[in-house]
Scaffold this active site. Structure first.
Site, PDB file in Angstrom:
ATOM      1  N   SER A   8       0.866  -1.228   0.043  1.00 64.91           N
ATOM      2  CA  SER A   8      -0.287  -0.053   0.002  1.00 64.91           C
ATOM      3  C   SER A   8       0.869   1.095   0.042  1.00 64.91           C
ATOM      4  O   SER A   8       1.479   1.639   0.980  1.00 64.91           O
ATOM      5  CB  SER A   8      -0.942   0.019   1.288  1.00 64.91           C
ATOM      6  OG  SER A   8      -1.396   1.136   1.434  1.00 64.91           O
ATOM      7  N   HIS A  33      -1.426  -1.206  -4.291  1.00 59.14           N
ATOM      8  CA  HIS A  33      -2.779  -0.756  -3.620  1.00 59.14           C
ATOM      9  C   HIS A  33      -2.556   0.691  -3.284  1.00 59.14           C
ATOM     10  O   HIS A  33      -1.700   1.194  -2.549  1.00 59.14           O
ATOM     11  CB  HIS A  33      -2.787  -1.485  -2.373  1.00 59.14           C
ATOM     12  CG  HIS A  33      -4.179  -1.332  -1.687  1.00 59.14           C
ATOM     13  ND1 HIS A  33      -5.528  -1.833  -1.883  1.00 59.14           N
ATOM     14  CD2 HIS A  33      -4.642  -0.470  -0.602  1.00 59.14           C
ATOM     15  CE1 HIS A  33      -6.331  -1.808  -1.166  1.00 59.14           C
ATOM     16  NE2 HIS A  33      -5.829  -0.593  -0.429  1.00 59.14           N
ATOM     17  N   ASP A  35      -4.751   3.967  -1.872  1.00 59.04           N
ATOM     18  CA  ASP A  35      -5.891   4.345  -0.836  1.00 59.04           C
ATOM     19  C   ASP A  35      -6.350   5.725  -1.041  1.00 59.04           C
ATOM     20  O   ASP A  35      -5.537   6.682  -0.542  1.00 59.04           O
ATOM     21  CB  ASP A  35      -5.230   4.027   0.624  1.00 59.04           C
ATOM     22  CG  ASP A  35      -5.072   2.784   0.920  1.00 59.04           C
ATOM     23  OD1 ASP A  35      -6.337   1.954   0.724  1.00 59.04           O
ATOM     24  OD2 ASP A  35      -4.204   2.291   1.428  1.00 59.04           O
ATOM     25  N   MET A  37      -8.847   8.589   0.252  1.00 57.50           N
ATOM     26  CA  MET A  37      -9.835   9.131   1.420  1.00 57.50           C
ATOM     27  C   MET A  37     -10.559  10.448   1.147  1.00 57.50           C
ATOM     28  O   MET A  37      -9.900  11.160   0.726  1.00 57.50           O
ATOM     29  CB  MET A  37      -8.759   8.999   2.620  1.00 57.50           C
ATOM     30  CG  MET A  37      -8.209   7.562   2.863  1.00 57.50           C
ATOM     31  SD  MET A  37      -7.267   7.716   4.411  1.00 57.50           S
ATOM     32  CE  MET A  37      -6.359   6.072   4.298  1.00 57.50           C
ATOM     33  N   HIS A  66      -8.424   1.781  -4.150  1.00 60.97           N
ATOM     34  CA  HIS A  66      -9.303   1.617  -2.779  1.00 60.97           C
ATOM     35  C   HIS A  66      -9.939   2.710  -2.502  1.00 60.97           C
ATOM     36  O   HIS A  66      -9.433   3.566  -2.079  1.00 60.97           O
ATOM     37  CB  HIS A  66      -8.425   0.784  -1.952  1.00 60.97           C
ATOM     38  CG  HIS A  66      -9.316   0.794  -0.559  1.00 60.97           C
ATOM     39  ND1 HIS A  66      -8.915   0.381   0.780  1.00 60.97           N
ATOM     40  CD2 HIS A  66     -10.884   0.580  -0.588  1.00 60.97           C
ATOM     41  CE1 HIS A  66      -9.772   0.235   1.628  1.00 60.97           C
ATOM     42  NE2 HIS A  66     -10.913   0.531   1.039  1.00 60.97           N
ATOM     43  N   MET A  68     -12.243   4.908  -0.451  1.00 58.43           N
ATOM     44  CA  MET A  68     -12.508   5.128   0.848  1.00 58.43           C
ATOM     45  C   MET A  68     -13.558   6.392   0.861  1.00 58.43           C
ATOM     46  O   MET A  68     -13.154   7.311   1.449  1.00 58.43           O
ATOM     47  CB  MET A  68     -11.706   4.982   1.806  1.00 58.43           C
ATOM     48  CG  MET A  68     -11.180   3.637   2.193  1.00 58.43           C
ATOM     49  SD  MET A  68      -9.729   3.678   3.121  1.00 58.43           S
ATOM     50  CE  MET A  68      -8.549   3.887   1.984  1.00 58.43           C
ATOM     51  N   MET A 137     -11.882  -5.483   5.212  1.00 62.13           N
ATOM     52  CA  MET A 137     -10.879  -4.616   5.868  1.00 62.13           C
ATOM     53  C   MET A 137     -10.684  -5.338   7.102  1.00 62.13           C
ATOM     54  O   MET A 137     -11.468  -5.833   7.971  1.00 62.13           O
ATOM     55  CB  MET A 137     -11.644  -3.381   6.301  1.00 62.13           C
ATOM     56  CG  MET A 137     -11.727  -2.253   4.835  1.00 62.13           C
ATOM     57  SD  MET A 137      -9.989  -2.031   4.042  1.00 62.13           S
ATOM     58  CE  MET A 137      -9.192  -1.360   5.275  1.00 62.13           C
ATOM     59  N   GLY A 142      -8.782   4.311   7.402  1.00 63.29           N
ATOM     60  CA  GLY A 142      -8.361   5.598   7.535  1.00 63.29           C
ATOM     61  C   GLY A 142      -6.900   5.854   7.706  1.00 63.29           C
ATOM     62  O   GLY A 142      -6.175   6.959   7.707  1.00 63.29           O
ATOM     63  N   PHE A 143      -6.332   4.940   8.540  1.00 60.02           N
ATOM     64  CA  PHE A 143      -5.030   5.161   8.896  1.00 60.02           C
ATOM     65  C   PHE A 143      -4.114   3.884   8.745  1.00 60.02           C
ATOM     66  O   PHE A 143      -4.675   2.691   8.997  1.00 60.02           O
ATOM     67  CB  PHE A 143      -4.750   5.542  10.346  1.00 60.02           C
ATOM     68  CG  PHE A 143      -5.544   7.051  10.670  1.00 60.02           C
ATOM     69  CD1 PHE A 143      -4.890   8.184  10.239  1.00 60.02           C
ATOM     70  CD2 PHE A 143      -6.921   6.784  11.067  1.00 60.02           C
ATOM     71  CE1 PHE A 143      -5.641   9.320  10.701  1.00 60.02           C
ATOM     72  CE2 PHE A 143      -7.716   8.112  11.198  1.00 60.02           C
ATOM     73  CZ  PHE A 143      -6.867   9.139  10.937  1.00 60.02           C
ATOM     74  N   ASP A 175      -6.919  -6.062   4.050  1.00 58.23           N
ATOM     75  CA  ASP A 175      -6.333  -4.760   4.119  1.00 58.23           C
ATOM     76  C   ASP A 175      -6.237  -4.375   5.582  1.00 58.23           C
ATOM     77  O   ASP A 175      -7.384  -3.977   5.940  1.00 58.23           O
ATOM     78  CB  ASP A 175      -7.112  -4.016   3.154  1.00 58.23           C
ATOM     79  CG  ASP A 175      -6.398  -2.458   2.901  1.00 58.23           C
ATOM     80  OD1 ASP A 175      -5.343  -2.260   3.498  1.00 58.23           O
ATOM     81  OD2 ASP A 175      -7.098  -1.650   2.452  1.00 58.23           O
ATOM     82  N   GLY A 177      -3.094  -3.639   8.627  1.00 62.16           N
ATOM     83  CA  GLY A 177      -2.311  -4.261   9.740  1.00 62.16           C
ATOM     84  C   GLY A 177      -1.780  -5.632   9.221  1.00 62.16           C
ATOM     85  O   GLY A 177      -1.346  -6.422  10.364  1.00 62.16           O
ATOM     86  N   GLY A 197       1.052  -2.277   3.929  1.00 62.53           N
ATOM     87  CA  GLY A 197       1.636  -0.991   3.973  1.00 62.53           C
ATOM     88  C   GLY A 197       2.743  -0.983   4.885  1.00 62.53           C
ATOM     89  O   GLY A 197       3.865  -1.010   4.316  1.00 62.53           O
TER      90      GLY A 197
HETATM   91  C1  DX5 Z   1      -6.518   1.736   5.839  1.00 63.18           C
HETATM   92  C2  DX5 Z   1      -6.062   1.423   4.436  1.00 63.18           C
HETATM   93  C3  DX5 Z   1      -4.865   0.355   3.985  1.00 63.18           C
HETATM   94  C4  DX5 Z   1      -3.746   0.945   4.741  1.00 63.18           C
HETATM   95  C5  DX5 Z   1      -2.801  -0.585   5.363  1.00 63.18           C
HETATM   96  O1  DX5 Z   1      -7.300   2.787   5.984  1.00 63.18           O
HETATM   97  O2  DX5 Z   1      -6.993   0.941   3.217  1.00 63.18           O
HETATM   98  O3  DX5 Z   1      -4.759   0.047   2.628  1.00 63.18           O
HETATM   99  O4  DX5 Z   1      -2.722   1.574   3.785  1.00 63.18           O
HETATM  100  O5  DX5 Z   1      -1.923  -0.191   5.980  1.00 63.18           O
HETATM  101  P1  DX5 Z   1      -1.104  -0.950   6.958  1.00 63.18           P
HETATM  102  O6  DX5 Z   1      -0.554  -2.101   6.546  1.00 63.18           O
HETATM  103  O7  DX5 Z   1      -0.079  -0.051   7.452  1.00 63.18           O
HETATM  104  O8  DX5 Z   1      -2.246  -1.256   8.113  1.00 63.18           O
HETATM  105 ZN    ZN Z   2      -6.688   0.120   1.269  1.00 56.96          ZN
END
Ligand code: DX5
Ligand code: ZN
Length: 219
Positions: A8, A33, A35, A37, A66, A68, A137, A142-143, A175, A177, A197
């Site tokens: 990511s 990937h 993201d 937002m 993705h 969001m 998810m 978000g983070f 996706d 953690g 990520g």
């Molecule tokens: C979360 C995102 C993820 C994020 C994953 O809001 O959709 O794609 O980048 O990052 P890690 O792998 O650090 O949780």
């Molecule tokens: Zn994502």
């Protein structure tokens, strides 16, 4: 079914996303990937379609986008034009999910549907025969850098069971953690695409290769 490690870019260097993207390609990965937002559906902002569009000519990676967003239907066009190859939309916000999926597909782009960790897996069921990817998810979006929620794998198992029983062809993506320590339980549950990520960008090239091999990526 093919297995993919999709880094990511959110965890890359936002002052130099081009290099963070190149790094992933140089590592031998095939997907990135991305993201997006909106500060409404999720309490954060990332980058926009212009970023995706400007990154596109710098890479042959498969662009897994993705969204969001509370109203992805209003922003499809710029993401289609930006060179997305897969666009994933969430089922939680209110808009016409089916019409939006159809619009993505008719632009020749693969379709994905996503839910948050605490959303019922039943929301996916009407669409299982018409999507290319289902995203479960494993953190509240978000983070980056949050902890993996293992209970989500129960949904993955349910989806995988239905896929086998009905011969559906969607990929299952997780996706949030995700790190090498989760690969085994994810594979057992039926995961095909591993978005990573923080765990990816914070590891060495050797560790990344090992991570990719452990998910079953062939390179
Ligand atoms: C979360 C995102 C993820 C994020 C994953 O809001 O959709 O794609 O980048 O990052 P890690 O792998 O650090 O949780
Ligand atoms: Zn994502």
């Amino acid at each position: 079914m093919e297995k993919i490690l999709a880094p990511s870019l959110l965890a890359g260097n936002h002052a130099d996303l081009k290099s963070s993207l190149k790094e992933v390609e140089d590592d031998g990965r095939s997907w990135i990937h991305l993201d997006l937002m909106d500060g409404h559906f999720v309490p954060n902002l990332s980058f926009g379609p212009q970023t995706v569009s400007d990154l596109r000519p710098n890479s042959n990676l498969f662009f897994d986008v993705h969204l969001m967003l509370a109203r992805p239907d209003l922003y499809l066009e710029p993401f289609i034009q930006a060179g997305s190859e897969l666009i994933t939309i969430h089922l939680e916000p209110e808009y016409d999910h089916l019409a939006t999926l159809n619009k993505i597909r008719s632009a020749g782009i693969k379709t994905g549907l996503a839910i948050n960790p605490d959303t019922s897996v039943d929301l996916f069921f009407p669409y299982l025969d018409q999507v290319d990817l289902i995203l479960c998810m494993t953190v509240n979006p978000g983070f980056g850098g949050q902890s993996f929620k293992g209970y989500v794998l129960e949904k993955v198992r349910e989806l995988s069971k239905r896929r086998n029983a009905e011969d559906y062809s969607f990929l299952i993506e997780v996706d949030g953690g995700v790190g090498p320590q989760h690969v085994e339980e994810c594979l057992d549950a039926g995961v095909d695409v591993f978005v990573a990520g923080t765990s990816y960008y914070n590891s060495s090239q050797d560790e990344r290769a090992k991570f990719a091999r452990s998910v079953g990526e062939k390179f």
